[in-house]
Design a protein around this motif. Structure first.
Motif, PDB file in Angstrom:
ATOM      1  N   PRO A 254       4.522   9.439  -1.241  1.00 47.39           N
ATOM      2  CA  PRO A 254       4.451   8.882  -0.443  1.00 47.39           C
ATOM      3  C   PRO A 254       5.314   7.284  -0.682  1.00 47.39           C
ATOM      4  N   GLY A 255       5.389   7.019   0.847  1.00 49.51           N
ATOM      5  CA  GLY A 255       5.992   5.661   1.230  1.00 49.51           C
ATOM      6  C   GLY A 255       5.753   4.438   0.803  1.00 49.51           C
ATOM      7  N   PHE A 256       5.618   3.014   1.362  1.00 50.15           N
ATOM      8  CA  PHE A 256       5.184   2.531   0.471  1.00 50.15           C
ATOM      9  C   PHE A 256       5.414   1.170   2.545  1.00 50.15           C
ATOM     10  N   ALA A 257       3.989   0.485   2.480  1.00 53.17           N
ATOM     11  CA  ALA A 257       4.655  -1.009   3.360  1.00 53.17           C
ATOM     12  C   ALA A 257       4.337  -2.186   2.677  1.00 53.17           C
ATOM     13  N   ASP A 258       3.960  -3.026   3.362  1.00 58.36           N
ATOM     14  CA  ASP A 258       4.065  -4.461   3.317  1.00 58.36           C
ATOM     15  C   ASP A 258       2.967  -4.834   3.552  1.00 58.36           C
ATOM     16  N   LEU A 259       2.179  -5.634   3.010  1.00 57.60           N
ATOM     17  CA  LEU A 259       0.612  -6.589   3.565  1.00 57.60           C
ATOM     18  C   LEU A 259       1.283  -7.857   3.094  1.00 57.60           C
ATOM     19  N   THR A 260       0.451  -8.262   4.448  1.00 50.35           N
ATOM     20  CA  THR A 260       0.804  -9.158   4.815  1.00 50.35           C
ATOM     21  C   THR A 260      -0.087 -10.813   4.867  1.00 50.35           C
ATOM     22  N   GLU A 261       0.085 -11.854   3.457  1.00 55.95           N
ATOM     23  CA  GLU A 261      -1.402 -12.762   3.408  1.00 55.95           C
ATOM     24  C   GLU A 261      -1.260 -13.894   3.854  1.00 55.95           C
ATOM     25  N   GLY A 262      -2.604 -13.547   4.183  1.00 53.44           N
ATOM     26  CA  GLY A 262      -3.430 -14.243   5.580  1.00 53.44           C
ATOM     27  C   GLY A 262      -4.281 -16.042   5.151  1.00 53.44           C
ATOM     28  N   LYS A 263      -5.200 -15.793   5.432  1.00 55.81           N
ATOM     29  CA  LYS A 263      -5.938 -17.321   4.688  1.00 55.81           C
ATOM     30  C   LYS A 263      -7.094 -17.082   3.884  1.00 55.81           C
ATOM     31  N   ASP A 264      -6.373 -17.864   2.206  1.00 57.14           N
ATOM     32  CA  ASP A 264      -7.620 -17.154   0.969  1.00 57.14           C
ATOM     33  C   ASP A 264      -7.032 -16.118   0.596  1.00 57.14           C
TER      34      ASP A 264
ATOM     35  N   VAL B  36       0.917  -0.891   0.050  1.00 57.93           N
ATOM     36  CA  VAL B  36       0.060   0.123   0.028  1.00 57.93           C
ATOM     37  C   VAL B  36       0.660   1.614  -0.070  1.00 57.93           C
ATOM     38  N   THR B  37       0.708   2.321  -0.930  1.00 59.93           N
ATOM     39  CA  THR B  37       1.180   3.802  -0.313  1.00 59.93           C
ATOM     40  C   THR B  37       0.022   4.644  -0.400  1.00 59.93           C
ATOM     41  N   GLY B  38       0.782   5.374   0.350  1.00 58.91           N
ATOM     42  CA  GLY B  38      -0.519   7.081   0.320  1.00 58.91           C
ATOM     43  C   GLY B  38       0.458   7.605   1.351  1.00 58.91           C
ATOM     44  N   ASP B  39      -0.259   9.124   1.602  1.00 66.40           N
ATOM     45  CA  ASP B  39       0.853  10.003   1.836  1.00 66.40           C
ATOM     46  C   ASP B  39      -0.021   9.690   3.477  1.00 66.40           C
ATOM     47  N   PHE B  40      -0.330   8.992   4.369  1.00 65.76           N
ATOM     48  CA  PHE B  40      -0.544   8.369   5.525  1.00 65.76           C
ATOM     49  C   PHE B  40       0.571   8.054   5.819  1.00 65.76           C
ATOM     50  N   LEU B  41       1.950   7.174   4.566  1.00 65.82           N
ATOM     51  CA  LEU B  41       2.602   6.916   6.115  1.00 65.82           C
ATOM     52  C   LEU B  41       4.023   7.782   5.301  1.00 65.82           C
TER      53      LEU B  41
ATOM     54  N   LEU C 253      -3.101   7.702  12.971  1.00 64.44           N
ATOM     55  CA  LEU C 253      -3.385   8.686  12.378  1.00 64.44           C
ATOM     56  C   LEU C 253      -4.199  10.438  12.940  1.00 64.44           C
ATOM     57  N   LYS C 254      -3.401  10.664  12.353  1.00 70.11           N
ATOM     58  CA  LYS C 254      -3.648  12.388  13.091  1.00 70.11           C
ATOM     59  C   LYS C 254      -4.813  12.992  12.150  1.00 70.11           C
ATOM     60  N   PRO C 255      -5.652  13.517  12.762  1.00 68.62           N
ATOM     61  CA  PRO C 255      -7.073  13.429  11.938  1.00 68.62           C
ATOM     62  C   PRO C 255      -6.130  14.356  10.705  1.00 68.62           C
ATOM     63  N   GLU C 256      -6.769  14.035   9.295  1.00 68.90           N
ATOM     64  CA  GLU C 256      -6.937  14.429   7.821  1.00 68.90           C
ATOM     65  C   GLU C 256      -7.564  13.712   6.776  1.00 68.90           C
ATOM     66  N   LEU C 257      -7.123  14.423   5.055  1.00 64.28           N
ATOM     67  CA  LEU C 257      -7.769  13.363   4.479  1.00 64.28           C
ATOM     68  C   LEU C 257      -7.155  12.693   3.285  1.00 64.28           C
ATOM     69  N   TYR C 258      -6.581  11.841   3.611  1.00 65.94           N
ATOM     70  CA  TYR C 258      -6.145  10.210   3.294  1.00 65.94           C
ATOM     71  C   TYR C 258      -6.072  10.261   1.993  1.00 65.94           C
ATOM     72  N   SER C 259      -5.045   9.742   0.815  1.00 67.80           N
ATOM     73  CA  SER C 259      -5.124   8.863  -0.312  1.00 67.80           C
ATOM     74  C   SER C 259      -3.862   8.063  -0.203  1.00 67.80           C
ATOM     75  N   TYR C 260      -4.227   7.077  -1.296  1.00 65.65           N
ATOM     76  CA  TYR C 260      -3.358   5.784  -0.907  1.00 65.65           C
ATOM     77  C   TYR C 260      -4.041   4.848  -2.466  1.00 65.65           C
ATOM     78  N   SER C 261      -3.402   3.728  -2.355  1.00 60.95           N
ATOM     79  CA  SER C 261      -3.340   3.309  -3.542  1.00 60.95           C
ATOM     80  C   SER C 261      -2.932   1.700  -3.443  1.00 60.95           C
ATOM     81  N   PHE C 262      -3.265   0.113  -3.599  1.00 62.30           N
ATOM     82  CA  PHE C 262      -2.243  -0.939  -3.684  1.00 62.30           C
ATOM     83  C   PHE C 262      -1.424  -0.713  -5.110  1.00 62.30           C
TER      84      PHE C 262
END
Length: 397
Positions: free
Chosen positions: A74-84, A54-59, A95-104
């Motif tokens: 924006p920086g990046f963070a890795d998601l972890t794979e789980g079941k299915d 995930v990348t977004g302006d909260f990172l 997160l501090k109060p704000e309007l944030y944007s993100y993408s995968f």
């Protein structure tokens, strides 16, 4: 009769089927999930993926170099794979109060979150959004207050020789009040259009909330297209569904500035405005700040309030328009007429910081009065929303 009844029933089922087709893709995954402690969990079902981020302006940000300078991205963070094949990431910090944007980013491909229908377009980039409420961010939300009207209006620009579109906000009660209102002309940045401030800047929500709180005067806000070669936003003109582009002709070479009185004339002729300098303000971000600076000095009797948000200052060397000639002479005339407010704001990490610093030195040397507002971070919508919330309450006092 029986055949007609069966046919009617069949047609009704067909209509219902088409009406319901949008419901077939209802998401089964909750993303983003905002927790009570303001941490946020992002989820994506991607059972065949090898890597999901995930990348977004909260990172935390990272530096990237572009032809326009060095930017915070924006920086990046890795998601972890789980079941299915369900991938998941939860922010480590509240997160501090704000309007944030993100993408995968799925195996190197940037994509939106299919479980979040809330999107913004910034030039050619599409991102999902979410809001952490509280403090200033509450101004970005739709609250239980009187609401203004947002209209898309076409006007004729004789100077540019075309019909063009603007977005206009009128405050709650405008239609029935019979009153005249001051006008705030709010301009977008390079690659933007007349939709930018409404979508990305949350202008209607900010104005509704500030006016309801008594912190801003009821006013009309005019957001026109600052690209003089365009009729309107991409996909909204006779040019068709063209790709959005930052490299447009007639952006910062004088055409838009010289044509701006066409906008003011149309607004004054079609809305109940205060038709005087004291009833007009102009401000903009980046290219829009550049336009605001040069329009206000080119026509010093039009605007009593001027705002430069992360503004570009000087034109390119190739720009030969008379608009940009005799800068110091025009500023002398403008400031001799004592504008009620000349407001400059920029972030410390903005690539235009040095240009703004040099411009302020010039104003200081000449003894011209202005107000300066500085934030952290760089050339980002977070800052421009902040500037709008700070600048608007100062108008038309």
């Amino acid at each position: 009769m029986k055949r007609l009844t069966i046919l009617a029933a069949g047609l009704l089922m067909c209509v219902m089927s088409f009406a319901q087709q949008a419901l077939w893709g209802v998401p089964q995954v909750i993303s983003p999930e905002i927790h009570e402690n303001n941490t946020v969990t992002f989820r994506l079902k991607a059972p065949k993926a090898v890597k999901v981020q995930v990348t977004g302006d909260f990172l935390p940000t990272q530096k990237i170099k572009t032809p326009y300078g060095e930017f915070d991205a924006p920086g990046f963070a890795d998601l972890t794979e789980g079941k299915d094949g369900l991938w998941e990431y939860t922010t480590s910090n509240q997160l501090k109060p704000e309007l944030y944007s993100y993408s995968f980013i799925v195996d190197g491909l940037k994509t939106i979150d299919p479980n979040n229908v809330y999107l913004n377009r910034d030039v050619a980039s599409i991102t999902n959004i979410f809001i952490i409420g509280g403090e200033r961010a509450d101004l970005y939300k739709v609250n239980k207050v009187p609401h203004g009207t947002v209209s898309r209006i076409w006007y004729n620009s004789p100077t540019l020789g075309m019909e063009r579109r603007m977005t206009v906000y009128t405050p709650a009660g405008y239609e029935a009040s019979g009153k005249r209102y001051p006008v705030f002309y709010l301009l977008h940045g390079m690659g933007g259009d007349e939709e930018a401030w409404i979508a990305l800047g949350r202008t209607a929500q900010i104005l509704d909330n500030l006016i309801a709180k008594g912190k801003a005067k009821p006013m009309i806000v005019v957001m026109t297209n600052g690209n003089a070669s365009q009729e309107a936003a991409p996909g909204e003109s006779s040019a068709g569904l063209v790709p959005p582009n930052t490299q447009l002709p007639k952006t910062m070479e004088g055409s838009f500035e010289m044509a701006f009185p066409d906008v003011v004339k149309f607004v004054d002729n079609n809305y109940r405005t205060i038709k005087s300098k004291s009833g007009r303000a102009i401000a903009g971000l980046s290219m829009g700040g550049f336009h605001s600076m040069h329009i206000s000095k080119q026509f010093p009797d039009l605007f009593n309030y001027v705002g430069l948000f992360s503004a570009a200052i000087l034109p390119n060397k190739d720009a030969k328009s008379p608009v940009y000639e005799n800068l110091e002479g025009k500023l002398k005339v403008q400031f001799s007429k004592k504008p009620a407010l000349y407001w400059i704001a920029i972030g410390k990490a903005d690539f235009l910081y040095k240009a703004n610093e040099d411009y302020r030195k010039l104003l200081d040397e000449k003894g011209y009065k202005y107000t300066y507002y500085e934030t952290g971070e760089g050339h980002i919508w977070k800052n421009w929303r902040i500037y709008l919330t700070e600048f608007t309450p100062l108008l038309f006092k």
